[in-house]
Design a protein around this motif. Sequence first.
Motif, PDB file in Angstrom:
ATOM      1  N   SER A 123       3.743  -2.134   2.438  1.00 43.98           N
ATOM      2  CA  SER A 123       2.404  -2.104   1.850  1.00 43.98           C
ATOM      3  C   SER A 123       1.994  -3.503   1.391  1.00 43.98           C
ATOM      4  CB  SER A 123       2.387  -1.111   0.680  1.00 43.98           C
ATOM      5  OG  SER A 123       1.072  -0.929   0.203  1.00 43.98           O
ATOM      6  N   LYS A 129      -2.982  -4.983  -5.063  1.00 49.06           N
ATOM      7  CA  LYS A 129      -3.339  -3.623  -5.480  1.00 49.06           C
ATOM      8  C   LYS A 129      -4.054  -3.662  -6.833  1.00 49.06           C
ATOM      9  CE  LYS A 129      -3.362   0.925  -5.548  1.00 49.06           C
ATOM     10  NZ  LYS A 129      -3.899   1.206  -6.888  1.00 49.06           N
ATOM     11  N   PHE A 178       1.443   0.643   5.767  1.00 48.78           N
ATOM     12  CA  PHE A 178       0.497   1.116   4.765  1.00 48.78           C
ATOM     13  C   PHE A 178      -0.253  -0.029   4.073  1.00 48.78           C
ATOM     14  CE2 PHE A 178       4.080   4.128   4.945  1.00 48.78           C
ATOM     15  CZ  PHE A 178       3.416   5.253   5.402  1.00 48.78           C
ATOM     16  N   SER A 181      -3.705  -0.589   6.820  1.00 47.32           N
ATOM     17  CA  SER A 181      -4.382   0.711   6.838  1.00 47.32           C
ATOM     18  C   SER A 181      -4.982   1.030   5.467  1.00 47.32           C
ATOM     19  CB  SER A 181      -3.410   1.816   7.260  1.00 47.32           C
ATOM     20  OG  SER A 181      -2.284   1.872   6.406  1.00 47.32           O
ATOM     21  N   TYR A 182      -4.295   0.633   4.399  1.00 52.85           N
ATOM     22  CA  TYR A 182      -4.831   0.865   3.051  1.00 52.85           C
ATOM     23  C   TYR A 182      -6.067   0.005   2.805  1.00 52.85           C
ATOM     24  CZ  TYR A 182      -5.418   0.537  -1.979  1.00 52.85           C
ATOM     25  OH  TYR A 182      -5.967   0.530  -3.237  1.00 52.85           O
ATOM     26  N   SER A 185      -8.977   1.400   4.675  1.00 48.15           N
ATOM     27  CA  SER A 185      -9.406   2.686   4.122  1.00 48.15           C
ATOM     28  C   SER A 185     -10.143   2.509   2.809  1.00 48.15           C
ATOM     29  CB  SER A 185      -8.197   3.604   3.909  1.00 48.15           C
ATOM     30  OG  SER A 185      -7.593   3.940   5.138  1.00 48.15           O
ATOM     31  N   VAL A 186      -9.624   1.672   1.917  1.00 48.29           N
ATOM     32  CA  VAL A 186     -10.243   1.522   0.602  1.00 48.29           C
ATOM     33  C   VAL A 186     -11.572   0.781   0.704  1.00 48.29           C
ATOM     34  CG1 VAL A 186      -9.199  -0.673  -0.131  1.00 48.29           C
ATOM     35  CG2 VAL A 186      -9.684   1.106  -1.830  1.00 48.29           C
TER      36      VAL A 186
END
Length: 228
Positions: A123, A129, A178, A181-182, A185-186
């Motif tokens: 990730s 994050k 991840f 892709s994260y 997506s976000v």
Amino acid sequence: MFDKIKKIFKKERNGSEMKKVLYITSNPKKEEKSFSLTAGREFINLYKQNNPDDEIIEINLYDIDIPYIDEDVFSRWEKLQSGKGFDELSDTEKEGVGKINMFTDQFIEADKYIFVNPMWNLSIPPKMKAYIDTVVIARKTFKYTENGPVGLLKDKKAVHIQASGGIYSEGPAKNLEFGNSYIKSVLGYIGIESVESILIEGTSMQQIPSDEIKNKAVQKVREVVKNF
């Protein structure tokens, strides 16, 4: 750094509003020792050549304090939602909420975004994050409706540059990625649907020469930057 965050850039270029670009990096390594940061710098340099009047703000997440959304932040948000004004908060409360607001507002004001990070443990780094958590804010970058959440940031573009030690875009590890892709997506969740990915893979695999990886990354950078 926060002086930069507070600035609102709105200059004119040939009768149209100048674009504001956020270059967001999350990597503790020196630039010359990082595949992702090296590719990111190549991207920025080429972008500047193509768009010399645009405003570029660089945000190194390892150089600044990113507030985490914790119990104190939730408590302060609850006070504001209950009708208490921002000026009624204590100085300590204002500081915590104020920092998040600055990141959120700066993000909203921008037109384009470049995210740069390594892939860590399948990730993104925790600093990235934490930053994402300051910009995905209800009623500011998305809203809830009877048909579900709707993103509020339209007509914006983003690029995600990510380096990984293995290969995750294909093969047996394809379902273990991840990070990119994260990010995609976000960003889509808050309305940013135009997101290009530059994946630099296999950086820890000895059978793939580093020069081959770098050349492939530069080629992809030059391809993507043309339409960004």
